[in-house]
Scaffold this motif. Structure first.
Motif, PDB file in Angstrom:
ATOM      1  N   ASP A   1      35.723 -11.993 -86.270  1.00 33.31           N
ATOM      2  CA  ASP A   1      35.020 -11.582 -87.480  1.00 33.31           C
ATOM      3  C   ASP A   1      35.037 -12.706 -88.519  1.00 33.31           C
ATOM      4  O   ASP A   1      34.036 -12.952 -89.209  1.00 33.31           O
TER       5      ASP A   1
ATOM      6  N   ARG B   1      32.624 -15.348 -87.295  1.00 32.25           N
ATOM      7  CA  ARG B   1      31.253 -14.895 -87.540  1.00 32.25           C
ATOM      8  C   ARG B   1      30.897 -15.020 -89.028  1.00 32.25           C
ATOM      9  O   ARG B   1      29.769 -15.410 -89.383  1.00 32.25           O
TER      10      ARG B   1
ATOM     11  N   ARG C   1      29.936 -21.548 -83.362  1.00 33.48           N
ATOM     12  CA  ARG C   1      28.763 -20.909 -82.750  1.00 33.48           C
ATOM     13  C   ARG C   1      28.989 -20.669 -81.265  1.00 33.48           C
ATOM     14  O   ARG C   1      28.609 -19.623 -80.724  1.00 33.48           O
TER      15      ARG C   1
ATOM     16  N   LEU D   1      31.181 -17.629 -80.643  1.00 29.75           N
ATOM     17  CA  LEU D   1      30.453 -16.367 -80.765  1.00 29.75           C
ATOM     18  C   LEU D   1      29.564 -16.118 -79.552  1.00 29.75           C
ATOM     19  O   LEU D   1      29.452 -14.983 -79.078  1.00 29.75           O
ATOM     20  N   ARG D   2      28.945 -17.178 -79.028  1.00 29.50           N
ATOM     21  CA  ARG D   2      28.124 -17.015 -77.818  1.00 29.50           C
ATOM     22  C   ARG D   2      28.995 -16.619 -76.631  1.00 29.50           C
ATOM     23  O   ARG D   2      28.615 -15.767 -75.815  1.00 29.50           O
TER      24      ARG D   2
ATOM     25  N   ALA E   1      31.824 -15.003 -76.755  1.00 28.93           N
ATOM     26  CA  ALA E   1      32.239 -13.617 -76.954  1.00 28.93           C
ATOM     27  C   ALA E   1      31.135 -12.653 -76.549  1.00 28.93           C
ATOM     28  O   ALA E   1      31.396 -11.608 -75.940  1.00 28.93           O
ATOM     29  N   GLU E   2      29.895 -13.005 -76.853  1.00 31.23           N
ATOM     30  CA  GLU E   2      28.773 -12.148 -76.475  1.00 31.23           C
ATOM     31  C   GLU E   2      28.611 -12.104 -74.953  1.00 31.23           C
ATOM     32  O   GLU E   2      28.369 -11.046 -74.368  1.00 31.23           O
ATOM     33  N   ARG E   3      28.773 -13.264 -74.307  1.00 33.45           N
ATOM     34  CA  ARG E   3      28.678 -13.284 -72.846  1.00 33.45           C
ATOM     35  C   ARG E   3      29.789 -12.449 -72.227  1.00 33.45           C
ATOM     36  O   ARG E   3      29.583 -11.736 -71.237  1.00 33.45           O
TER      37      ARG E   3
ATOM     38  N   ALA F   1      31.334  -9.856 -73.554  1.00 36.26           N
ATOM     39  CA  ALA F   1      31.034  -8.441 -73.762  1.00 36.26           C
ATOM     40  C   ALA F   1      29.920  -7.971 -72.832  1.00 36.26           C
ATOM     41  O   ALA F   1      29.978  -6.869 -72.275  1.00 36.26           O
ATOM     42  N   ALA F   2      28.906  -8.822 -72.633  1.00 37.14           N
ATOM     43  CA  ALA F   2      27.783  -8.445 -71.778  1.00 37.14           C
ATOM     44  C   ALA F   2      28.204  -8.277 -70.327  1.00 37.14           C
ATOM     45  O   ALA F   2      27.638  -7.480 -69.589  1.00 37.14           O
ATOM     46  N   SER F   3      29.235  -9.041 -69.926  1.00 33.95           N
ATOM     47  CA  SER F   3      29.653  -9.001 -68.516  1.00 33.95           C
ATOM     48  C   SER F   3      30.218  -7.646 -68.118  1.00 33.95           C
ATOM     49  O   SER F   3      30.269  -7.320 -66.931  1.00 33.95           O
TER      50      SER F   3
ATOM     51  N   ARG G   1      29.277  -4.654 -69.766  1.00 34.80           N
ATOM     52  CA  ARG G   1      28.396  -3.547 -70.138  1.00 34.80           C
ATOM     53  C   ARG G   1      27.882  -2.892 -68.864  1.00 34.80           C
ATOM     54  O   ARG G   1      27.382  -3.563 -67.964  1.00 34.80           O
TER      55      ARG G   1
END
Length: 312
Positions: A4, A7, A69, A72-73, A75-77, A79-81, A83
């Motif tokens: 956070d 970000r 940056r 954050l990318r 972290a998004e990858r 989380a997506a893995s 889902r």
């Protein structure tokens, strides 16, 4: 490192003002300041300098920005893995030659849009633990074995009742039979080296032996199905049980026979297990597909299963 805070740092760096970063993140300007200050303490450097026009990056802030940056990318990858809508449906089929593998192949043909990850777990305890932990989404098992109820968070439904057949070599006394009544097998040696204590199929065959006075031998090492077929082909005194849907290939010279067993026909029950509340959309599609497969037989006097098998 607090994501956070990272970000917030990126938002402030791109906006040039803490107030605009606060509006973008839907937090107060004070919260932005606190996050930035905490991040600076973690890194041990100053990231911003106050200017008449807002907040400018220090040299350290400029050096940290591309890495922030990328954090954050990443972290998004990550989380997506995990889902459920984006990862493969993972299903345990026990082995690659059984009938349930055929069920999964049929599901794959009917639903090519569902990405699959097929695994093979031997022990039922390991499979149930994997279902509960989320390591697999579903497993096929012959539950429930006597004295081993399923955990409350695991659901199960019977999806296939598979007839047993007798597999013999060409010189076996029953090799020429079109079918064989189950009671007539009481005087024959049935060799099944894969029947080992603690497995659900051993519980099944223990009940079959007790109900019909059969002799099942599990002696010797289990070298796999190829070695089993070689021995059955060469030994007139031995036969083995084989599920109807098991896919095996043997040399033409073996002359093996698959003979239906009748009066009654032993049915091996396959059930699908999954964790209650698992939201994977592929699991819902698999359950619907199996529900329409009509693989469950209505028990009658012509069939046999242990009394611990889960209901239809």
């Amino acid at each position: 490192m607090d994501l956070d805070a990272v970000r917030t740092f990126v938002a402030a760096a791109e906006a040039g003002r803490f107030q605009e970063a606060a509006a973008e993140l839907a937090v107060t300007q004070q919260a932005v300041s606190k996050r930035i200050a905490a991040l600076e303490r973690t890194l041990g450097v100053r990231l911003f300098t106050r200017t008449p026009r807002g907040a400018g990056l220090t040299i350290d802030g400029q050096a940290f920005l591309p890495h922030a940056r990328e954090l954050l990318r990443a972290a998004e990858r990550a989380a997506a893995s995990v889902r459920t809508e984006s990862r493969p449906l993972r299903v345990d089929v026990i082995n690659s030659r059984g009938a349930v593998t055929g069920l999964m192949r049929g599901f794959h043909r009917a639903h090519p849009e569902v990405e699959l990850d097929v695994v093979m777990l031997l022990e039922i305890d390991a499979a149930v633990a994997a279902v509960r932990s989320g390591a697999v989404d579903a497993t096929f098992r012959a539950v429930t074995a006597p004295g081993r109820p399923l955990p409350e968070d695991v659901e199960a439904v019977r999806v296939l009742d598979e007839p047993l057949q007798l597999l013999t070599g060409p010189a076996h006394a029953l090799a020429g039979a079109r079918s064989v009544p189950l009671a007539e097998l009481a005087g024959h040696r049935i060799w099944m080296p894969g029947v080992v204590p603690g497995t659900e199929w051993t519980a099944y065959y223990d009940d079959l032996v007790a109900a019909f006075g059969l002799t099942i031998e599990a002696t010797g090492p289990n070298f796999g199905s190829d070695a089993l077929l070689d021995t059955i082909a060469d030994t007139p005194a031995l036969a083995t049980f084989m599920s109807e849907g098991t896919r095996l290939v043997w040399p033409a010279g073996h002359g093996l026979r698959r003979i239906p067993v009748t009066d009654p026909t032993p049915l091996y029950p396959h059930a699908l297990l999954w964790r209650r509340g698992n939201p994977h959309p592929g699991l819902a599609a698999l359950r619907a597909h199996l529900a329409g497969a009509a693989g469950v037989v209505r028990a009658d006097s012509g069939t046999w299963m242990p009394d611990w098998v889960i209901p239809r």
